[in-house]
Design a protein around this motif. Sequence first.
Motif, mmCIF file in Angstrom:
data_model
loop_
_atom_site.group_PDB
_atom_site.id
_atom_site.type_symbol
_atom_site.label_atom_id
_atom_site.label_comp_id
_atom_site.label_asym_id
_atom_site.label_seq_id
_atom_site.Cartn_x
_atom_site.Cartn_y
_atom_site.Cartn_z
ATOM 1 N N VAL A 88 0.845 -1.198 0.000
ATOM 2 C CA VAL A 88 0.000 0.000 0.000
ATOM 3 C C VAL A 88 0.880 1.247 0.000
ATOM 4 O O VAL A 88 0.628 2.213 -0.734
ATOM 5 N N GLU A 89 1.952 1.194 0.789
ATOM 6 C CA GLU A 89 2.894 2.306 0.856
ATOM 7 C C GLU A 89 3.507 2.599 -0.524
ATOM 8 O O GLU A 89 3.643 3.755 -0.924
ATOM 9 N N ASP A 90 3.847 1.531 -1.251
ATOM 10 C CA ASP A 90 4.414 1.708 -2.602
ATOM 11 C C ASP A 90 3.441 2.462 -3.506
ATOM 12 O O ASP A 90 3.836 3.313 -4.299
ATOM 13 N N VAL A 91 2.163 2.107 -3.404
ATOM 14 C CA VAL A 91 1.161 2.765 -4.255
ATOM 15 C C VAL A 91 1.051 4.240 -3.882
ATOM 16 O O VAL A 91 1.075 5.122 -4.749
ATOM 17 N N LEU A 92 0.975 4.502 -2.583
ATOM 18 C CA LEU A 92 0.740 5.874 -2.119
ATOM 19 C C LEU A 92 1.946 6.783 -2.332
ATOM 20 O O LEU A 92 1.790 8.006 -2.402
ATOM 21 N N THR A 93 3.143 6.187 -2.437
ATOM 22 C CA THR A 93 4.327 7.019 -2.671
ATOM 23 C C THR A 93 4.725 7.027 -4.142
ATOM 24 O O THR A 93 5.694 7.689 -4.509
ATOM 25 N N SER A 94 3.995 6.289 -4.972
ATOM 26 C CA SER A 94 4.296 6.365 -6.403
ATOM 27 C C SER A 94 3.819 7.728 -6.930
ATOM 28 O O SER A 94 2.978 8.383 -6.332
ATOM 29 N N ARG A 95 4.387 8.112 -8.050
ATOM 30 C CA ARG A 95 4.153 9.445 -8.613
ATOM 31 C C ARG A 95 2.665 9.723 -8.799
ATOM 32 O O ARG A 95 1.910 8.866 -9.244
ATOM 33 N N MET A 96 2.245 10.939 -8.439
ATOM 34 C CA MET A 96 0.862 11.325 -8.683
ATOM 35 C C MET A 96 0.713 11.617 -10.178
ATOM 36 O O MET A 96 1.475 12.400 -10.756
ATOM 37 N N ILE A 97 -0.273 10.971 -10.808
ATOM 38 C CA ILE A 97 -0.496 11.200 -12.245
ATOM 39 C C ILE A 97 -1.605 12.235 -12.426
ATOM 40 O O ILE A 97 -1.485 13.179 -13.199
ATOM 41 N N SER A 98 -2.705 12.018 -11.730
ATOM 42 C CA SER A 98 -3.829 12.949 -11.765
ATOM 43 C C SER A 98 -4.548 12.740 -10.436
ATOM 44 O O SER A 98 -5.146 11.690 -10.218
ATOM 45 N N SER A 99 -4.454 13.723 -9.546
ATOM 46 C CA SER A 99 -4.900 13.504 -8.169
ATOM 47 C C SER A 99 -6.370 13.098 -8.113
ATOM 48 O O SER A 99 -7.179 13.652 -8.858
ATOM 49 N N PRO A 100 -6.771 12.128 -7.298
ATOM 50 C CA PRO A 100 -5.958 11.418 -6.310
ATOM 51 C C PRO A 100 -5.352 10.105 -6.812
ATOM 52 O O PRO A 100 -5.005 9.260 -5.989
ATOM 53 N N LEU A 101 -5.206 9.929 -8.109
ATOM 54 C CA LEU A 101 -4.695 8.654 -8.631
ATOM 55 C C LEU A 101 -3.187 8.702 -8.873
ATOM 56 O O LEU A 101 -2.691 9.562 -9.618
ATOM 57 N N HIS A 102 -2.481 7.751 -8.242
ATOM 58 C CA HIS A 102 -1.039 7.620 -8.391
ATOM 59 C C HIS A 102 -0.726 6.701 -9.574
ATOM 60 O O HIS A 102 -1.609 6.026 -10.100
ATOM 61 N N LEU A 103 0.551 6.656 -9.903
ATOM 62 C CA LEU A 103 0.988 5.776 -10.992
ATOM 63 C C LEU A 103 0.489 4.346 -10.793
ATOM 64 O O LEU A 103 -0.018 3.713 -11.728
ATOM 65 N N LEU A 104 0.605 3.818 -9.561
ATOM 66 C CA LEU A 104 0.239 2.421 -9.324
ATOM 67 C C LEU A 104 -1.272 2.238 -9.134
ATOM 68 O O LEU A 104 -1.736 1.119 -8.928
ATOM 69 N N ASP A 105 -2.048 3.320 -9.223
ATOM 70 C CA ASP A 105 -3.508 3.207 -9.316
ATOM 71 C C ASP A 105 -3.946 3.012 -10.764
ATOM 72 O O ASP A 105 -5.140 2.850 -11.034
ATOM 73 N N CYS A 106 -2.991 3.095 -11.681
ATOM 74 C CA CYS A 106 -3.311 3.056 -13.124
ATOM 75 C C CYS A 106 -2.889 1.728 -13.736
ATOM 76 O O CYS A 106 -1.882 1.139 -13.335
ATOM 77 N N CYS A 107 -3.629 1.290 -14.756
ATOM 78 C CA CYS A 107 -3.283 0.053 -15.438
ATOM 79 C C CYS A 107 -1.985 0.220 -16.207
ATOM 80 O O CYS A 107 -1.537 1.327 -16.486
ATOM 81 N N VAL A 108 -1.397 -0.921 -16.547
ATOM 82 C CA VAL A 108 -0.199 -0.940 -17.373
ATOM 83 C C VAL A 108 -0.603 -0.654 -18.819
ATOM 84 O O VAL A 108 -1.787 -0.646 -19.149
ATOM 85 N N ILE A 109 0.360 -0.427 -19.666
ATOM 86 C CA ILE A 109 0.106 -0.362 -21.108
ATOM 87 C C ILE A 109 0.955 -1.445 -21.750
ATOM 88 O O ILE A 109 2.177 -1.443 -21.619
#
Lengths: 399, 142
Positions: free
Chosen positions: A194-215
Amino acid sequence: MDLRRAAAIVGVYEHPTRYAPDKSEQLIIAESIIGALNDAGLEKKDVDALFVAAMPPGITGYGLCDYLNLYPRWVDSTNVGGGSFEFHLSHALTAIAAGRIQCAVIAYGSTARSGGVAVGTGGATRWGQARIAPVPDSFEDIYGTTTVGLYAMVAQRHMHEYGTKPEQLAEIAVTMRYHASMNPHAMYRDPITVEDVLTSRMISSPLHLLDCCVISDGGGAVVVASPSLARSAKKKPVWVLGVGESIAHQGGGWRDLMEMAAYQSAPQAFRMAGVTHQDVDMCMIYDSFTITVLMTFENLGFCKRGEGGAFVSGGRLRIDGEMPTNPDGGGLSSNHPGMRGIFLLIEATKQLRGDYAGTPRQVHARRNRSEPPSIALCHGTGGALGSRHSGGTVILGRD
Amino acid sequence: MTTAPQQYKKLLPAISGETRPFWEACKRGELLIQRCAKCGKYQFYPRGFCSHCWAAEPPQWVKASGKGKVYTFTITYQNRSPGYAEEVPYVLALVELEEGVRMFTNIVDCKPQDVHIGMPVEVVFRKATEEVTIPYFRPAKP
C-alpha cells in the motif's frame, strides 16, 4: 425467449505477448483466433460470425475479414471501448439463439505499448493527430482531459461523498499484483505494498501511478458456440447465463457521477441468469484504474453505494478471499493493451473449467473448496467514468 | 520557409451551427446555456434540440449567472498533448452552475492545491485566437 444457456464459450486464447514490435495488430488477432479455435477443437470452417473491436485508427469488420480470408454470415464491430467484448458476447448469444449462426469468434489485438500510445495520459492526441468534434469534445477536450483525469475526478468526488481512502484504492492494486505474481505472462510480478502505491508518482490527483493500469501489447479471442456445437467441442462448455448492456453519460449536464453503467447492466444480467450475488464465486472486473474496481462493485450491487472502500479492503478480493477478483493480475499488473474486456471472458472461462487446478492460481467454489467456481461474473467498462462510458455485464456458469 | 510561431498550442473547439451562439457569446464575455421552452430543463453542452424531452423546437439560449461551485476536480500532473504538457500541473474540473448544469473547465487564477469540492467559482473568459474565446472559472470574489 429464454436466453439462459443458449450459447457457450468453448474456446479461449490469451496471446502471451506483452511486447510485440514485430507483429501487426491483425496478426495478433489472427494468432489469437487460431489459438482459441485450437483450444475448442474447432476449425476455420466452423466459424460463421466475427465480432471485433479495436483502437482507432482501427481495424474494421470488413478489413479483418479480408486479412483473415473469412466469409462470415454475421459481423459485428460494436465499439464501446474496453468493455466492447462483453457486448459482443451478448450479441453473439442473441444471434445464436435466433438460429442465425452456430459459431462466433470474438477477438482483439493491439500494439499499444510498442506503438507508443499514451492510452491514459495522452489527452485528445493519444491516438495521433487530434480531431476534435463540435460536440461534446469541444466542451471537454479543450480543457486538457485525459483518460486518467476523467477517472480521477470521479475518485475525488467518491472520496468527498463517502470518505473513501487512498489506502483502500491502493489495496486493489496490491491485490492485483499479488495475483500477477502467480501469472508467468504478467507484465509486472514483483509484490508491492500500500505504501508503494501511495508514494508512487501522482499522475492525476488522487490517482497515483500504481492506481493506473499498465500499457501492453497483446490480444485474445473467445469462441462462442450453439449448445449442439458446444457438446462436440474439445473443452467443457462454459455457459452464458446472463448478459446486460448499458451506457452512462453526462445526461445534459445533470448526471450523478457515482452512478455507473454497471448500475443498469447488472440487474439485466442477474435477472436473465436467475442467480443472486450470493451465487457468484468470482469476479472479473475491468480494472483500468483502482477506482473503477471499487465503484463497479458498488454499482453491480455487491455492496451499497459508498461502501466500496470497505468492500475491497481486508483481502476480500484476494484469490483466497471472499470474492476472488482478477486472479490473472488484471489490467493493473498483467496486461492492458488499450481495451481489456476480452481478457475478463478468457480468465473467467479458464477458472470455471478448472484449468489451473492444483496450483495456487485456481479459484475455488464458495460452497465446495475442492471444486472450481460454478458462477463467474465479468464486467467490462469502456470509455471514461467522468464523461461517458459503457458497461457490459456477463454471468457465466459451468455444467 | 519559415512560419510564424503558433501562439495557442492547445486544442481549439470545432464550432458548428448548433454551438456557434455559445462561442460568439464567449467573445462578448457572456456564458450561455440552453433551456427548453417545452419541458423547462436546462442543458449543457449546447445542442440543436432538447436532449431531455426531444421537443422538436430548438431550446432557448439563456445567459447564465456565471457563478457556480466546484463539483469535482483533479490536478493533472501528466498530459502528453502539446500545450497541456507545458502547463502541468493544472486543474481539470466539473463546475456546477447556479442553474444546475455541470460543465468541464479549468480552475485558474489560484494555486491548484487550493481548489476543493464546493469551492465557489465564477466564470472568466480568455481569448485563445481572434475567433475563439474560452470560458474558465476562478475562485469567486467574496
